[in-house]
Design a protein around this motif. Structure first.
Motif, PDB file in Angstrom:
ATOM      1  N   ARG A  33      -0.739  -3.434   7.256  1.00 53.44           N
ATOM      2  CA  ARG A  33      -0.305  -4.803   7.577  1.00 53.44           C
ATOM      3  C   ARG A  33       1.159  -4.834   7.989  1.00 53.44           C
ATOM      4  N   ASP A  34       2.037  -4.243   7.154  1.00 54.30           N
ATOM      5  CA  ASP A  34       3.473  -4.332   7.401  1.00 54.30           C
ATOM      6  C   ASP A  34       3.885  -3.576   8.659  1.00 54.30           C
ATOM      7  N   ILE A  35       3.375  -2.347   8.824  1.00 52.05           N
ATOM      8  CA  ILE A  35       3.757  -1.556   9.998  1.00 52.05           C
ATOM      9  C   ILE A  35       3.163  -2.163  11.265  1.00 52.05           C
ATOM     10  N   SER A  55       5.422  -4.907  12.278  1.00 53.75           N
ATOM     11  CA  SER A  55       6.704  -4.443  12.813  1.00 53.75           C
ATOM     12  C   SER A  55       6.549  -3.849  14.213  1.00 53.75           C
ATOM     13  N   LEU A  56       5.377  -3.261  14.512  1.00 58.29           N
ATOM     14  CA  LEU A  56       5.140  -2.673  15.830  1.00 58.29           C
ATOM     15  C   LEU A  56       4.543  -3.673  16.821  1.00 58.29           C
ATOM     16  N   GLY A  57       4.179  -4.846  16.328  1.00 58.30           N
ATOM     17  CA  GLY A  57       3.563  -5.842  17.200  1.00 58.30           C
ATOM     18  C   GLY A  57       2.155  -5.464  17.622  1.00 58.30           C
ATOM     19  N   VAL A  73      -1.760   8.251   8.360  1.00 56.46           N
ATOM     20  CA  VAL A  73      -1.943   6.838   8.702  1.00 56.46           C
ATOM     21  C   VAL A  73      -0.759   6.326   9.520  1.00 56.46           C
ATOM     22  N   ARG A  74       0.453   6.702   9.150  1.00 52.05           N
ATOM     23  CA  ARG A  74       1.632   6.261   9.904  1.00 52.05           C
ATOM     24  C   ARG A  74       1.613   6.833  11.321  1.00 52.05           C
ATOM     25  N   LEU A 130      -2.592   4.479  18.008  1.00 48.77           N
ATOM     26  CA  LEU A 130      -3.074   3.191  18.483  1.00 48.77           C
ATOM     27  C   LEU A 130      -2.150   2.595  19.548  1.00 48.77           C
ATOM     28  N   GLU A 131      -2.758   2.058  20.587  1.00 51.03           N
ATOM     29  CA  GLU A 131      -1.997   1.424  21.666  1.00 51.03           C
ATOM     30  C   GLU A 131      -1.653  -0.016  21.296  1.00 51.03           C
TER      31      GLU A 131
END
Length: 668
Positions: free
Chosen positions: A363-365, A368-370, A400-401, A408-409
């Protein structure tokens, strides 16, 4: 009688940290749109338990923060505020703050409230805004207000439950206009007062727009520890002493602040923990089901019975009863094996203990990456040894990071590629034989072999004219210093990551593999033993010494053949196995054993580690069995090429080989 506070501290910490994990998962479920009332009730109960436990154990700073957090949660429960993304984010950050405060207690240091003071102030401001909105509504709907008379008499042992009547009255005051009369008629003479007993009772008048259920909910945790009577009455039917007297909670608030619940940001509370307390507080705990404990007790009983039978057979032994003695020994062996499995089962935890932490991270990342990202989890009930669980989180975090950042695009890129706007990361666990397999899959862009090759050439990892096929490129990403990131960020680009993943997994006796299709995504497969305490091993002999080689690393065994052995100048000795040349490792040399068979006379054990194969030369094979691993580093010192030791049936010690260390030593 002295009270063992350390034991209570350890229990409180274990239950509180576990409750925060569940609370975080429930908050994320709430953010995803769930409106199940039980979610809010469960979240509220968690904070209420932490508040009560911390208050009773003297952790006033935690109790104070939890109290303010509880008022905000009550606004959610009452419907005064909607669970927007902003308030969910505030609550998630509050979970982090609670973990931080509990961590300071766990480490035996003073609780520093400075880092969470701004968060507490944000909670107070949010609650104040809600209360002003409620008051505004109340003024416009005076006819809907209700007056309640509450008779609250705690039982004599009320304090022993960890609750505080003053806190309950303060919480009641948040519902509306509250007036209180304290009854001191049952207070004994000073010499007869027990400081751990409760003697006071209160009669309250509450004017509120909240329902009777909301009023009763304030006392939900103490209904069995007090006499409680709540009545809704019109103003004219109020008892005369409440109509004539107008006391309030201001004095209660001041007394509470003097106990450390309203400290300045510069204050720091120091815990009075002795050395033994700190040690016990840090002690690890396990949550074990009653079913497992019952099974263990039953097996111990069976073992005692078998031991008695064995002793009687030995005391009255005659050759004619040899068969009976053998049957008893076989029964003892079976009971011991079942007891071993039952004890190991106690240490087994579901993989959900690891998987559950990634909802928050994704959720958080993602925010932050949109990127719009969905996390799918399956097989989370598969069980794994606690020691493996603890060491699995870091490698999975890297994977996962990487999937979030590299794999993921963005939504725009996915739509242009004809994919759904929301990317997916899947975590799946399953048992396979004596191992567990964990799959980390993303439906992103996959690995680009050409880009990997270009980066590898630029980093000097391969020759400038060397070409890579897809399989070789996929293995190259595990090399130290390799990264495909275009820029350094908080998530990636420093060349540290997948090499650490492989190193951590191999240190657990496992392996990691990757499969990828450009444009469709990547899958990382982690294969681990279920436990590190017991290993299936092959017993081998060199000279007069016995060693154990973990079966998980063995491919096959073959007799040494002089015709298949070649010497390569500057490279050492290799053996040909079906057209493939494998480096030969002589166990007698790496373990400094004076005697032992030469190359061409012994047995080759072909083993694989770090995706590399070698042929280990030993004198002979003895057999295979399960062995209990004893740490050399703990009991002696760390020794190269050895993972531990075990005790054989005749009392001798056999050393357990570390295939990863042996292979790395051969290749470097």
């Amino acid at each position: 009688m002295a009270i063992d506070l350390a034991r209570f501290h350890a229990t409180f910490l274990a239950e509180s940290l576990s409750g925060l994990d569940s609370m975080e998962a429930d908050l994320l479920e709430l953010e995803r749109g769930s409106r199940d009332p039980e979610l809010l009730q469960a979240i509220f109960r968690t904070v209420h338990s932490i508040k009560g436990g911390s208050g009773s154990l003297g952790f006033d700073a935690i109790a104070d923060f939890s109290h303010h957090l509880e008022t905000l949660l009550d606004d959610l429960r009452s419907g005064a505020v909607e669970p927007s993304r902003e308030i969910i984010d505030l609550l998630l950050r509050s979970v982090d703050a609670e973990r931080s405060l509990l961590g300071e207690v766990q480490n035996g240091i003073g609780i520093d409230i400075v880092p969470v003071e701004h968060l507490k102030n944000a909670i107070i401001r949010w609650h104040g805004n809600v209360q002003r909105q409620v008051a505004s509504i109340a003024q416009s709907t005076v006819g809907e207000s209700m007056t309640y008379v509450i008779e609250f008499k705690p039982h004599r042992g009320f304090f022993l439950s960890g609750n505080d009547p003053i806190r309950i009255l303060r919480e009641l005051a948040t519902l509306g206009e509250l007036e209180i009369i304290c009854d001191v008629g049952s207070l004994p003479m000073l010499a007869d007062i027990d400081p751990e007993s409760s003697y006071l009772s209160w009669t309250c008048r509450l004017l509120t727009i909240h329902s009777a259920a909301a009023v009763r909910e304030v006392f939900a945790w103490v209904t069995e520890d007090c006499d409680l009577n709540i009545q809704a009455l019109p103003e004219l039917e109020l008892p005369s002493f409440l109509r004539e007297t107008k006391p309030n909670l201001s004095s209660v608030d001041k007394r509470d602040d003097n106990r450390g619940l309203g400290r300045r940001a510069s204050d720091k509370v120091t815990l009075d923990l002795s050395t033994s307390d700190v040690t016990s507080t840090k002690a690890q705990t396990l949550q074990v089901t009653a079913e497992k404990i019952d099974g263990l007790v039953n097996l111990v009983g069976e073992l005692v019975i078998t031991q008695t039978m064995l002793k009687q057979n030995i005391d009255t032994f005659e050759m004619s009863r040899l068969g009976q003695l053998q049957a008893t020994v076989a029964l003892m062996e079976r009971n011991t094996r079942e007891l071993q499995q039952a004890v190991l089962a106690i240490r087994m935890l579901p993989v959900s203990f690891v998987f559950g932490r990634f909802h928050r991270m994704v959720r958080d990342i993602g925010m932050s990456l949109g990127k719009k990202i969905e996390l799918k989890i399956s097989g989370e009930n598969s069980e794994l040894d606690k020691s493996v669980i603890e060491k699995l989180f870091d490698p999975l975090t890297h994977l996962v990071r990487n999937a979030l950042d590299h794999g993921l695009e963005t939504s725009e890129e996915r739509l242009r590629a004809g994919k759904p706007e929301t990317g997916t990361i899947s975590l799946h666990a399953q048992h396979r034989g004596g191992h567990i397999e964990i799959h980390v899959h993303d439906d992103g862009r996959g690995l680009d072999a050409e880009k990997i090759a270009a980066k590898a050439r630029a980093a000097g990892l391969i020759a400038s004219d060397e070409t890579l096929d897809a399989q070789r490129a996929q293995q190259l990403i595990f090399r130290s210093g390799f990264s495909t990131a275009e820029r350094v960020s908080d998530l990636s680009g420093r060349g540290v990551g997948l090499d650490v993943v492989r190193e951590n997994i191999t240190s657990l006796g496992g392996r990691v593999e990757v499969a990828s299709t450009p444009g469709q995504g990547s899958t990382f497969l982690i294969r681990l033993p279920l436990t590190l305490a017991i290993v299936d091993g092959m017993f081998v002999r060199v000279g007069i010494d016995t060693f154990v080689l973990p079966l998980a690393f063995i491919i096959e065994c073959m007799q040494s053949n002089e015709h298949a052995i070649k010497s390569i100048a500057g490279q050492g000795t290799v053996v040909e196995v079906r057209g493939e040349y494998l480096p030969v490792v002589e166990l007698r040399r790496i373990c400094n054993i004076a005697n032992g068979l030469d190359v061409g006379q012994g047995v080759f054990v072909l083993m694989e580690a770090d995706s590399k194969r070698v042929a280990l030369l030993v004198d002979s094979l003895i057999g295979q069995d399960q062995v209990v691993i004893k740490s050399l580093e703990t009991n002696y010192q760390k020794v190269d090429h050895l993972a531990g030791a075990t005790i054989l049936g005749d009392g001798r010690v056999a050393l357990i080989l570390d295939p990863n260390s042996i292979v790395r030593g051969q290749l470097h």
